[in-house]
Design a protein around this motif. Structure first.
Motif, PDB file in Angstrom:
ATOM      1  N   ASP A 150     -41.084 -52.749  62.756  1.00 47.83           N
ATOM      2  CA  ASP A 150     -42.176 -52.590  62.030  1.00 47.83           C
ATOM      3  C   ASP A 150     -43.314 -53.003  63.116  1.00 47.83           C
ATOM      4  N   GLU A 151     -43.944 -51.793  63.702  1.00 45.01           N
ATOM      5  CA  GLU A 151     -44.861 -51.888  64.668  1.00 45.01           C
ATOM      6  C   GLU A 151     -45.849 -52.603  64.199  1.00 45.01           C
ATOM      7  N   GLN A 152     -46.664 -52.340  62.949  1.00 42.08           N
ATOM      8  CA  GLN A 152     -47.850 -53.257  62.781  1.00 42.08           C
ATOM      9  C   GLN A 152     -47.552 -54.910  62.422  1.00 42.08           C
ATOM     10  N   GLN A 193     -47.547 -56.171  66.040  1.00 40.42           N
ATOM     11  CA  GLN A 193     -48.839 -56.240  66.527  1.00 40.42           C
ATOM     12  C   GLN A 193     -49.478 -57.345  65.837  1.00 40.42           C
ATOM     13  N   ALA A 194     -49.577 -57.590  64.504  1.00 38.69           N
ATOM     14  CA  ALA A 194     -49.897 -58.662  63.992  1.00 38.69           C
ATOM     15  C   ALA A 194     -49.256 -59.989  64.349  1.00 38.69           C
ATOM     16  N   SER A 199     -42.206 -51.770  71.486  1.00 36.34           N
ATOM     17  CA  SER A 199     -43.531 -52.359  70.717  1.00 36.34           C
ATOM     18  C   SER A 199     -43.514 -53.902  71.095  1.00 36.34           C
ATOM     19  N   GLU A 252     -46.964 -55.167  73.298  1.00 35.19           N
ATOM     20  CA  GLU A 252     -47.834 -55.905  72.749  1.00 35.19           C
ATOM     21  C   GLU A 252     -48.149 -57.081  73.540  1.00 35.19           C
TER      22      GLU A 252
END
Length: 254
Positions: free
Chosen positions: A57-59, A62-63, A112, A116
């Motif tokens: 889950d890329e988002q 990031q989060a 990912s 990040e």
């Protein structure tokens, strides 16, 4: 920076190499934040914090990275140990969907996380990254091709990241274990032994016989190498892919 002042993020922290590494970094005085797909029933004492994370889950990646950076002020160490083995051993029997699933977790997920955290370390101009690959990434094999290919991708991403982040005082390395006494090998041995306990033991003995040192690694032996690579005294080491395999790639041991 001393080892005791570091903020360390460890993915795959709930078991195996990830858990052993988190414990070892904690013992050196680092503040360790663990990430895994599911939270442990009880947070172990070596984790100061835990965040649930699905690396596909890329988002969410990031989060999570942004949240850790905000809460702790820095990410000084990343140990990326999250990964899966895969379900189908033979290349010709492997459906595209299974290849894509394993690559999504081991290759794209690694990309990912590394990207990040790499951005955080580039901005702070310091840091150390170690990703867990595999000796299987360095040679052709008949079986578990999605796993082998995905770990080869981890190697290349890390080599590229070492080039990119070298000017920012960030080291990027990989460790490449052979067979390790973890749940992942339990899974593989059970399949090789066709689910029978005696078959499981035969599979273990056969694989151990191919290793010059004659045994599997323990998770803490891999963790010790990771700790060495992330030690501030060794920050000039970068771009390495270090086998932790008892000589498993030497001659017939491969």
């Amino acid at each position: 920076m001393t080892a005791a002042s570091r903020i360390a993020l460890v993915t795959g922290s709930s078991g195996g190499i990830g858990a052993a590494t988190a414990e070892r970094l904690h013992s050196s005085g680092a503040v360790v934040v663990g990430c895994d797909r599911t939270a442990p029933d009880e947070r172990p004492p070596w984790l100061a914090d835990f965040r649930e994370l699905d690396v596909t889950d890329e988002q969410a990646v990031q989060a999570t990275v942004a949240g850790i950076r905000e809460d702790y002020g820095a990410i000084d160490v990343l140990v990326h140990a999250a990964g899966v083995l895969g379900e189908v051993p033979d290349l010709l029997a492997t459906p595209s969907s299974e290849f894509a699933r394993v690559m999504a977790i081991n290759a794209t997920g690694s990309f990912s996380v590394l990207r990040e955290v790499g951005l955080v370390m580039q901005a702070q101009r310091s840091g150390s990254i170690v990703a867990v690959a595999s000796v299987a990434a360095k040679e052709a094999r008949h079986a578990y091709v999605p796993y082998n290919a995905s770990k080869a991708a981890v190697l290349n991403v890390c080599w590229s990241l070492a080039l990119t982040l070298g000017p920012d005082n960030v080291s990027v390395n990989t460790v490449c274990p052979g067979p390790v006494n973890t749940a992942m090998w339990d899974q593989l041995a059970t399949r090789a032994g066709e689910g029978a306990p005696e078959g499981d033991q035969r599979a273990r003995r056969a694989r151990a016989a191919q290793i010059p040192m004659g045994r599997f690694a323990e998770p803490d032996e891999v963790a010790a190498t990771i700790a060495f690579l992330t030690d501030p005294a060794n920050r000039y080491l970068t771009g390495l892919s270090m086998d932790v395999a008892g000589g498993a790639r030497l001659g017939m041991g491969s």
